[in-house]
Scaffold this active site. Structure first.
Site, PDB file in Angstrom:
ATOM      1  N   LYS A  13      35.596  28.776  34.199  1.00  0.00           N
ATOM      2  CA  LYS A  13      36.904  28.571  34.841  1.00  0.00           C
ATOM      3  C   LYS A  13      36.830  28.854  36.344  1.00  0.00           C
ATOM      4  O   LYS A  13      37.270  28.061  37.164  1.00  0.00           O
ATOM      5  CB  LYS A  13      37.971  29.486  34.200  1.00  0.00           C
ATOM      6  CG  LYS A  13      38.118  29.286  32.704  1.00  0.00           C
ATOM      7  CD  LYS A  13      39.186  30.183  32.105  1.00  0.00           C
ATOM      8  CE  LYS A  13      38.927  31.668  32.222  1.00  0.00           C
ATOM      9  NZ  LYS A  13      37.735  32.137  31.490  1.00  0.00           N
ATOM     10  N   ARG A  86      46.872  35.672  29.496  1.00  0.00           N
ATOM     11  CA  ARG A  86      45.862  35.972  28.485  1.00  0.00           C
ATOM     12  C   ARG A  86      46.480  36.456  27.186  1.00  0.00           C
ATOM     13  O   ARG A  86      45.745  36.772  26.247  1.00  0.00           O
ATOM     14  CB  ARG A  86      44.935  37.067  29.015  1.00  0.00           C
ATOM     15  CG  ARG A  86      43.572  36.561  29.516  1.00  0.00           C
ATOM     16  CD  ARG A  86      42.880  37.773  30.100  1.00  0.00           C
ATOM     17  NE  ARG A  86      41.464  37.741  30.126  1.00  0.00           N
ATOM     18  CZ  ARG A  86      40.729  37.496  31.212  1.00  0.00           C
ATOM     19  NH1 ARG A  86      41.299  37.142  32.336  1.00  0.00           N
ATOM     20  NH2 ARG A  86      39.417  37.589  31.165  1.00  0.00           N
ATOM     21  N   ARG A 125      25.175  35.679  34.561  1.00  0.00           N
ATOM     22  CA  ARG A 125      26.060  35.639  35.743  1.00  0.00           C
ATOM     23  C   ARG A 125      25.705  36.763  36.714  1.00  0.00           C
ATOM     24  O   ARG A 125      25.446  37.898  36.327  1.00  0.00           O
ATOM     25  CB  ARG A 125      27.527  35.796  35.305  1.00  0.00           C
ATOM     26  CG  ARG A 125      28.475  35.904  36.495  1.00  0.00           C
ATOM     27  CD  ARG A 125      29.894  35.542  36.152  1.00  0.00           C
ATOM     28  NE  ARG A 125      30.522  36.454  35.204  1.00  0.00           N
ATOM     29  CZ  ARG A 125      31.737  36.260  34.687  1.00  0.00           C
ATOM     30  NH1 ARG A 125      32.426  35.170  35.007  1.00  0.00           N
ATOM     31  NH2 ARG A 125      32.240  37.113  33.838  1.00  0.00           N
ATOM     32  N   ARG A 158      27.918  42.263  36.660  1.00  0.00           N
ATOM     33  CA  ARG A 158      29.134  43.009  36.338  1.00  0.00           C
ATOM     34  C   ARG A 158      28.902  43.867  35.102  1.00  0.00           C
ATOM     35  O   ARG A 158      28.267  43.417  34.144  1.00  0.00           O
ATOM     36  CB  ARG A 158      30.283  42.024  36.063  1.00  0.00           C
ATOM     37  CG  ARG A 158      30.950  41.512  37.307  1.00  0.00           C
ATOM     38  CD  ARG A 158      31.887  40.358  37.051  1.00  0.00           C
ATOM     39  NE  ARG A 158      32.814  40.523  35.939  1.00  0.00           N
ATOM     40  CZ  ARG A 158      33.725  39.613  35.584  1.00  0.00           C
ATOM     41  NH1 ARG A 158      33.826  38.473  36.270  1.00  0.00           N
ATOM     42  NH2 ARG A 158      34.524  39.814  34.575  1.00  0.00           N
ATOM     43  N   ARG A 169      34.814  41.644  24.599  1.00  0.00           N
ATOM     44  CA  ARG A 169      35.682  40.701  25.324  1.00  0.00           C
ATOM     45  C   ARG A 169      35.929  39.437  24.502  1.00  0.00           C
ATOM     46  O   ARG A 169      37.011  38.888  24.520  1.00  0.00           O
ATOM     47  CB  ARG A 169      35.047  40.331  26.676  1.00  0.00           C
ATOM     48  CG  ARG A 169      35.096  41.500  27.657  1.00  0.00           C
ATOM     49  CD  ARG A 169      34.199  41.249  28.843  1.00  0.00           C
ATOM     50  NE  ARG A 169      34.730  40.254  29.742  1.00  0.00           N
ATOM     51  CZ  ARG A 169      33.999  39.574  30.617  1.00  0.00           C
ATOM     52  NH1 ARG A 169      32.693  39.780  30.688  1.00  0.00           N
ATOM     53  NH2 ARG A 169      34.559  38.711  31.406  1.00  0.00           N
TER      54      ARG A 169
END
Ligand code: ADP
Ligand code: AMP
Length: 218
Positions: A13, A86, A125, A158, A169
């Protein structure tokens, strides 16, 4: 354009939001980025959010709705929301905020991608400590390993992209966020995008879809 990008963490996204926001000249509003910035600045909001973010849990609705409401009040013409809403409660709050000024969403793009792909994307990432830009060690590597192409900042992984938090998550996504697919289907706003392809392919398809939204608005 008033857009929402919906989908699991790691769906791509944020990657697509940067170019879409520039193309349509609307602010890219990422609640995750806003919360991380608050944390970097050591504000009370950032410190409160940290407890939840570190565990892969959602920050309470009233906190997130409050920051989005403030932000939307400060802008006049269109936006791209990334990572918000969310929960169904957040989506209802957004509808109410927009209704106050007689506005509504133009489209909710749902980034449809399987969990294995998402786990691969999140584990690779890398994020810039200074400007927040995102990279991927294989799919979108920086020119120099560990260094941000845009600002020269330091790239890091992260904490919530580490495997144990990623599992949490994804469970939170399935439980709390996935019901929004039906919520927006019922509002006839959902536009499903096959998001498992390359960055370029997803980007091209996305622009095609958004051009259709623009055309249908006349
Ligand atoms: P989200 O904002 O949905 O959490 P990101 O845009 O940060 O996801 O993307 C997650 C990771 O996957 C990043 O490392 C990004 O570079 C990479 N990525 C994004 N889109 C693709 C794609 N289409 N193919 C491969 N990797 C991608
Ligand atoms: P993201 O950068 O979108 O992956 O978000 C990182 C983390 O920030 C999430 O795991 C949540 O802890 C928190 N967060 C971001 N957006 C929201 C939201 N809309 N509601 C609740 N928590 C959020």
């Amino acid at each position: 354009m008033r857009l929402v990008f919906l989908g699991p963490p790691g769906a791509g996204k944020g990657t697509q939001a940067k170019s879409v926001a520039a193309r349509y000249d609307v602010p890219h509003i990422s609640t995750g980025d806003m919360l991380r910035e608050a944390l970097r600045n050591g504000t009370p909001l950032g410190l409160k959010a940290k407890e939840y973010m570190d565990g892969g849990l959602l920050v309470p609705d009233d906190v997130v709705v409050g920051i989005v409401k403030d932000k939307l009040e400060s802008i006049s013409d269109g936006f791209l929301l990334d990572g918000f809403p969310r929960t169904v409660a957040q989506a209802e709050a957004l509808d109410a905020i927009l209704a106050e000024s007689g506005e509504k969403l133009d489209s909710v793009v749902y980034f449809d991608v399987d969990e294995n792909t998402v786990v691969r994307r999140l584990s690779g990432r890398r994020t810039c400590r200074s400007c927040g830009a995102n990279y991927h060690v294989e799919a979108m590597p920086p020119k120099t390993e560990g260094v941000c192409d845009k600002c020269g900042g330091d790239l890091y992984q992260r904490d919530d992209d580490k495997p144990e938090v990623v599992r949490e998550r994804l469970a939170v996504y399935r439980e709390e966020t996935a019901p929004l697919i039906e919520y927006y289907q019922e509002q006839r706003l959902l536009d499903e995008l096959e998001a498992g392809k390359s960055v370029d392919e997803v980007g091209k398809e996305l622009i095609k879809r958004l051009s259709e939204v623009e055309r249908s608005e006349g």
